[in-house]
Design an enzyme around this catalytic site. Structure first.
Site, PDB file in Angstrom:
ATOM      1  N   ASP A 123     -35.119  50.842  60.406  1.00  0.00           N
ATOM      2  CA  ASP A 123     -36.428  51.437  60.660  1.00  0.00           C
ATOM      3  C   ASP A 123     -37.214  50.395  61.444  1.00  0.00           C
ATOM      4  OD1 ASP A 123     -39.061  52.256  60.592  1.00  0.00           O
ATOM      5  OD2 ASP A 123     -39.023  52.859  58.487  1.00  0.00           O
ATOM      6  N   ASP A 131     -37.585  58.215  60.278  1.00  0.00           N
ATOM      7  CA  ASP A 131     -38.056  57.023  60.992  1.00  0.00           C
ATOM      8  C   ASP A 131     -36.964  55.968  61.158  1.00  0.00           C
ATOM      9  OD1 ASP A 131     -37.859  56.123  58.403  1.00  0.00           O
ATOM     10  OD2 ASP A 131     -39.965  55.556  58.193  1.00  0.00           O
ATOM     11  N   GLY A 136     -25.770  35.923  63.073  1.00  0.00           N
ATOM     12  CA  GLY A 136     -24.342  36.196  63.254  1.00  0.00           C
ATOM     13  C   GLY A 136     -23.896  37.494  62.620  1.00  0.00           C
ATOM     14  N   ASP A 138     -32.721  59.646  55.033  1.00  0.00           N
ATOM     15  CA  ASP A 138     -34.055  59.038  55.092  1.00  0.00           C
ATOM     16  C   ASP A 138     -34.795  59.387  53.803  1.00  0.00           C
ATOM     17  OD1 ASP A 138     -36.128  57.516  56.134  1.00  0.00           O
ATOM     18  OD2 ASP A 138     -37.106  59.259  57.056  1.00  0.00           O
ATOM     19  N   TYR A 158     -36.242  42.642  46.684  1.00  0.00           N
ATOM     20  CA  TYR A 158     -34.909  43.056  47.096  1.00  0.00           C
ATOM     21  C   TYR A 158     -34.999  43.873  48.374  1.00  0.00           C
ATOM     22  CZ  TYR A 158     -32.751  41.441  42.817  1.00  0.00           C
ATOM     23  OH  TYR A 158     -32.268  40.659  41.815  1.00  0.00           O
ATOM     24  N   LYS A 184     -31.786  47.963  51.439  1.00  0.00           N
ATOM     25  CA  LYS A 184     -31.172  48.954  50.577  1.00  0.00           C
ATOM     26  C   LYS A 184     -31.547  50.392  50.922  1.00  0.00           C
ATOM     27  CE  LYS A 184     -34.731  48.584  46.984  1.00  0.00           C
ATOM     28  NZ  LYS A 184     -35.025  49.968  46.592  1.00  0.00           N
ATOM     29  N   ASP A 185     -32.508  50.590  51.782  1.00  0.00           N
ATOM     30  CA  ASP A 185     -33.043  51.942  51.937  1.00  0.00           C
ATOM     31  C   ASP A 185     -32.360  52.769  53.005  1.00  0.00           C
ATOM     32  OD1 ASP A 185     -34.869  51.995  49.927  1.00  0.00           O
ATOM     33  OD2 ASP A 185     -36.417  51.011  51.130  1.00  0.00           O
ATOM     34  N   GLN A 213      -9.411  65.406  57.246  1.00  0.00           N
ATOM     35  CA  GLN A 213      -8.195  66.194  57.543  1.00  0.00           C
ATOM     36  C   GLN A 213      -6.909  65.372  57.431  1.00  0.00           C
ATOM     37  OE1 GLN A 213     -10.647  69.529  58.290  1.00  0.00           O
ATOM     38  NE2 GLN A 213      -8.453  69.549  58.097  1.00  0.00           N
ATOM     39  N   TYR A 271     -43.672  50.112  44.871  1.00  0.00           N
ATOM     40  CA  TYR A 271     -45.078  49.735  44.811  1.00  0.00           C
ATOM     41  C   TYR A 271     -45.509  49.795  43.353  1.00  0.00           C
ATOM     42  CZ  TYR A 271     -45.936  51.021  49.747  1.00  0.00           C
ATOM     43  OH  TYR A 271     -45.942  51.113  51.103  1.00  0.00           O
TER      44      TYR A 271
HETATM   45  P1  13P Z   1     -39.237  54.544  54.872  1.00  0.00           P
HETATM   46  O1  13P Z   1     -38.406  53.730  53.897  1.00  0.00           O
HETATM   47  O2  13P Z   1     -38.465  55.654  55.470  1.00  0.00           O
HETATM   48  O3  13P Z   1     -39.915  53.681  55.883  1.00  0.00           O
HETATM   49  O4  13P Z   1     -40.341  55.278  54.013  1.00  0.00           O
HETATM   50  C1  13P Z   1     -41.346  54.542  53.431  1.00  0.00           C
HETATM   51  C2  13P Z   1     -42.064  55.363  52.433  1.00  0.00           C
HETATM   52  O5  13P Z   1     -42.028  55.037  51.291  1.00  0.00           O
HETATM   53  C3  13P Z   1     -42.779  56.550  52.879  1.00  0.00           C
HETATM   54  O6  13P Z   1     -43.519  57.132  51.845  1.00  0.00           O
HETATM   55  P1  13P Z   2      -5.409  72.265  58.771  1.00  0.00           P
HETATM   56  O1  13P Z   2      -4.172  72.819  58.169  1.00  0.00           O
HETATM   57  O2  13P Z   2      -5.676  72.719  60.175  1.00  0.00           O
HETATM   58  O3  13P Z   2      -5.576  70.798  58.564  1.00  0.00           O
HETATM   59  O4  13P Z   2      -6.633  72.947  57.999  1.00  0.00           O
HETATM   60  C1  13P Z   2      -6.808  72.788  56.672  1.00  0.00           C
HETATM   61  C2  13P Z   2      -8.252  73.024  56.519  1.00  0.00           C
HETATM   62  O5  13P Z   2      -9.025  72.328  57.073  1.00  0.00           O
HETATM   63  C3  13P Z   2      -8.710  74.130  55.675  1.00  0.00           C
HETATM   64  O6  13P Z   2     -10.078  73.966  55.416  1.00  0.00           O
HETATM   65 MG    MG Z   3     -40.706  53.639  57.677  1.00  0.00          MG
HETATM   66 MG    MG Z   4     -36.805  55.596  56.675  1.00  0.00          MG
END
Ligand code: 13P
Ligand code: 13P
Ligand code: MG
Ligand code: MG
Length: 373
Positions: free
Chosen positions: A23, A64, A115, A143, A239, A242-243, A252, A358
């Site tokens: 984000d 976002d 890195g 999201d 932390y 993570k979001d 297949q 928060y």
């Molecule tokens: P994002 O993690 O998508 O930025 O959202 C923040 C949020 O808490 C909106 O209420």
């Molecule tokens: P295929 O035999 O073409 O892999 O298809 C299996 C299948 O995706 C059924 O949902």
């Molecule tokens: Mg955001």
């Molecule tokens: Mg977001």
């Protein structure tokens, strides 16, 4: 004879799919992404493709979050690829700052690249494999949800025969799968096999705030799915990293069918991450166009981009939830959203105290302490 031996020794070239996301600024608020940001990211990746650093790419957004989907031959954790993503995020952040987008640079937690983007804010899911005769896969992007959001669907896809009939009737899937589970608050990882260890697996992953599925493998060790889950990094006293997770699932021919992979999302299960990262809400599957969380900054969204790989080229995307068969899931999600919202500031809509992003609790307790007689 000699020639023949040589032929069998030829190593098949591996391809890596890297999905790296951050984000870097919301438009408007946390609801969506500005088109100029996406354009900028596309131009930068097109340049990297021309320079042959990557084979192909797809840039999109979920709410976002800026999502970079790349195919390349550098392997997982490649410094050049992570560096490229970091450069895109930095340049897009500069533009976001110019446009004064909301929370510009929100997920870039360091001024310098070390890195690898892990632990620096962005989310990463990567897998390396030999491209099969036909190689369909899906990239899921969320999201307003935490990384535990994938535990429920991954279990359904790879271990629940009521979801995935292939586990029963496809001889190449009948053995089951192996799950790599991370205890994200410590350094412990576990590998659990299904169906034999299904109950052990569920006791862990049912607690999606603590144990998260990092990857799924076939019993032969072939990679089937990988998520952007990572150990939480304690930076600046909280932390991070993570979001709003991403997930790659191959499909297949010995792996679940595309329809089996999408099926769990017909049920909008409850996830954490709505409004201020501090509420439970239903995960609503939508088309990319509709992934603009607005009501109470939500409800949480998931989009699914399907691709066919062709010699490393990303044939796609197909917007998999852009389909009327998910209308009912969206209707249900809105109904559940109403029900959850009616709780207002009460749990279990609001997260338990330790999980909230928060809180005012320490200040309130301090104020009250002064009043105790
Ligand atoms: P994002 O993690 O998508 O930025 O959202 C923040 C949020 O808490 C909106 O209420
Ligand atoms: P295929 O035999 O073409 O892999 O298809 C299996 C299948 O995706 C059924 O949902
Ligand atoms: Mg955001
Ligand atoms: Mg977001």
């Amino acid at each position: 004879m000699k020639q023949e031996t040589k032929k069998t020794e030829v190593k098949q070239e591996k391809i890596t799919i890297s999905v790296i996301k951050a984000d870097i600024g919301g438009y408007v608020g946390h609801s969506s992404s500005h088109p100029e940001i996406l354009e900028k990211a596309r131009a930068l990746l097109a340049k990297a493709q021309k320079e042959k650093l990557i084979v192909d790419f797809c840039v999109t957004s979920c709410g976002d979050d800026l999502e970079l989907i790349m195919s390349h031959r550098k392997g997982c954790d490649a410094k050049q690829i992570h560096g490229l993503a970091w450069e895109v995020f930095e340049e897009c952040t500069a533009l976001a700052k110019k446009l004064k987008l909301y929370g510009a640079g929100q997920d870039l937690l360091s001024d310098s690249f070390s890195g690898n983007v892990k632990g620096m804010g962005p989310g990463v899911a990567e897998m390396e494999f030999v491209e099969r005769k036909s190689e369909p896969f899906i990239v899921f992007m969320g999201d307003k949800c935490a990384p535990g959001a994938w535990n429920f669907p991954l279990f359904k896809i790879f271990a629940d025969p009521f979801n995935t009939i292939g586990l029963i009737i496809d001889p190449s899937m009948h053995d089951g799968f192996k799950f790599e589970v991370h205890d994200i608050k410590s350094d412990k990882n576990f590998i659990l096999a299904t169906p034999e260890e299904m109950y052990d697996l569920l006791v862990l992953i049912g607690s999606a705030e603590n144990y998260i599925i990092k990857a799924v493998y076939t019993k032969k060790g072939e990679i089937a799915a990988v998520s952007s889950t990572q150990k939480l990094y304690l930076i600046a006293g909280r932390y991070v990293g993570k979001d709003d997770p991403v997930l790659i699932v191959r499909s297949q021919a010995g792996l679940p069918a595309i329809g089996e992979i999408l099926e769990p999302f017909a049920f909008p299960h409850l996830v954490t991450g709505w409004m201020r990262g501090s509420h439970y809400g239903p995960l609503m599957p939508t088309s990319q166009k509709q992934a603009n969380p607005s009501r109470f900054d939500g409800p949480p969204r998931v989009i699914a981009y399907g691709f066919q790989l062709a010699n490393g080229k990303l044939i796609g995307p197909r917007d998999m939830f852009d389909d009327p068969s998910f209308d009912y899931a969206r209707y249900e999600a809105n109904r559940i959203a109403n029900y959850m919202r009616a709780h207002g500031p009460f749990e279990p809509h609001r997260l338990p105290l330790p999980e909230m992003e928060y809180t005012t609790l320490p200040e309130v307790l301090k104020k009250l302490q002064e009043r105790i007689k």
